[in-house]
Motif scaffolding. Structure first.
Motif, PDB file in Angstrom:
ATOM      1  N   ARG A  22       0.976  -0.898   0.149  1.00 32.93           N
ATOM      2  CA  ARG A  22      -0.339  -0.579   0.273  1.00 32.93           C
ATOM      3  C   ARG A  22       0.703   1.429   0.305  1.00 32.93           C
ATOM      4  O   ARG A  22       0.928   2.129  -0.937  1.00 32.93           O
ATOM      5  N   ASP A  23       2.153   0.578   0.917  1.00 32.45           N
ATOM      6  CA  ASP A  23       2.980   2.625   0.729  1.00 32.45           C
ATOM      7  C   ASP A  23       3.613   2.574  -0.435  1.00 32.45           C
ATOM      8  O   ASP A  23       4.467   1.300  -1.072  1.00 32.45           O
ATOM      9  N   ARG A  25       5.903   4.009  -1.316  1.00 32.58           N
ATOM     10  CA  ARG A  25       7.390   4.686  -1.388  1.00 32.58           C
ATOM     11  C   ARG A  25       8.671   2.578  -0.984  1.00 32.58           C
ATOM     12  O   ARG A  25       9.769   1.917  -1.636  1.00 32.58           O
ATOM     13  N   TRP A  26       7.341   1.645  -0.532  1.00 30.03           N
ATOM     14  CA  TRP A  26       7.858  -0.077  -0.878  1.00 30.03           C
ATOM     15  C   TRP A  26       8.367  -0.054  -2.776  1.00 30.03           C
ATOM     16  O   TRP A  26       9.468  -1.044  -1.702  1.00 30.03           O
TER      17      TRP A  26
END
Length: 136
Positions: A22-23, A25-26
């Motif tokens: 969901r993030d 940046r992952w």
């Protein structure tokens, strides 16, 4: 991603297949890995695809490659191990894609974490971090 001028229409492709999160940046290390591989493999189309929660999905990437006339694609799961997703979901997804694109050879690799050379690199990193901690 549009093919660069040095990618022939029948190019070989390498697809890095990751889980997704969901993030946003992952995905940054996966984008960096894709960019490094694009430099190492200038005559191959290097793409990133996700199982869930992020785009593009694997079928989308293969649709793009098929439209470009790509003859073969190797999918490398950028997973640490062969968990449920890679044992159940991934083979079913690949089979579906093979049926959808019968003119494209679609091969798969084992998860990157199953490779001793990858584990050796991770072990070396961890040992270096432990050495840094020990010297503090």
């Amino acid at each position: 991603m549009t093919p660069s001028s040095n990618e022939p229409s029948n190019a070989q492709a390498l697809i890095l297949f990751a889980h997704g999160a969901r993030d946003a940046r992952w995905r940054e290390p996966f984008d960096r890995l894709r960019d490094k591989l694009a430099v190492l493999l200038p005559h191959s189309a290097v793409r990133l695809a996700f199982l869930e929660l992020m785009t593009p999905a694997l079928p989308e990437v293969l649709a793009e490659l098929a439209a470009q006339g790509t003859a073969s694609a190797k999918i490398v799961p950028v997973f640490f191990g062969q968990g449920g997703h890679l044992r159940r979901d991934f083979p079913a997804l690949v089979d579906q894609c093979r049926q959808q694109y019968p003119d494209m050879r679609i091969d798969t690799a084992t998860a990157v974490g199953e490779s001793d050379s990858v584990l050796d690199a991770i072990a070396a990193y961890c040992a270096a971090q432990a050495a840094l901690t020990a010297s503090d």
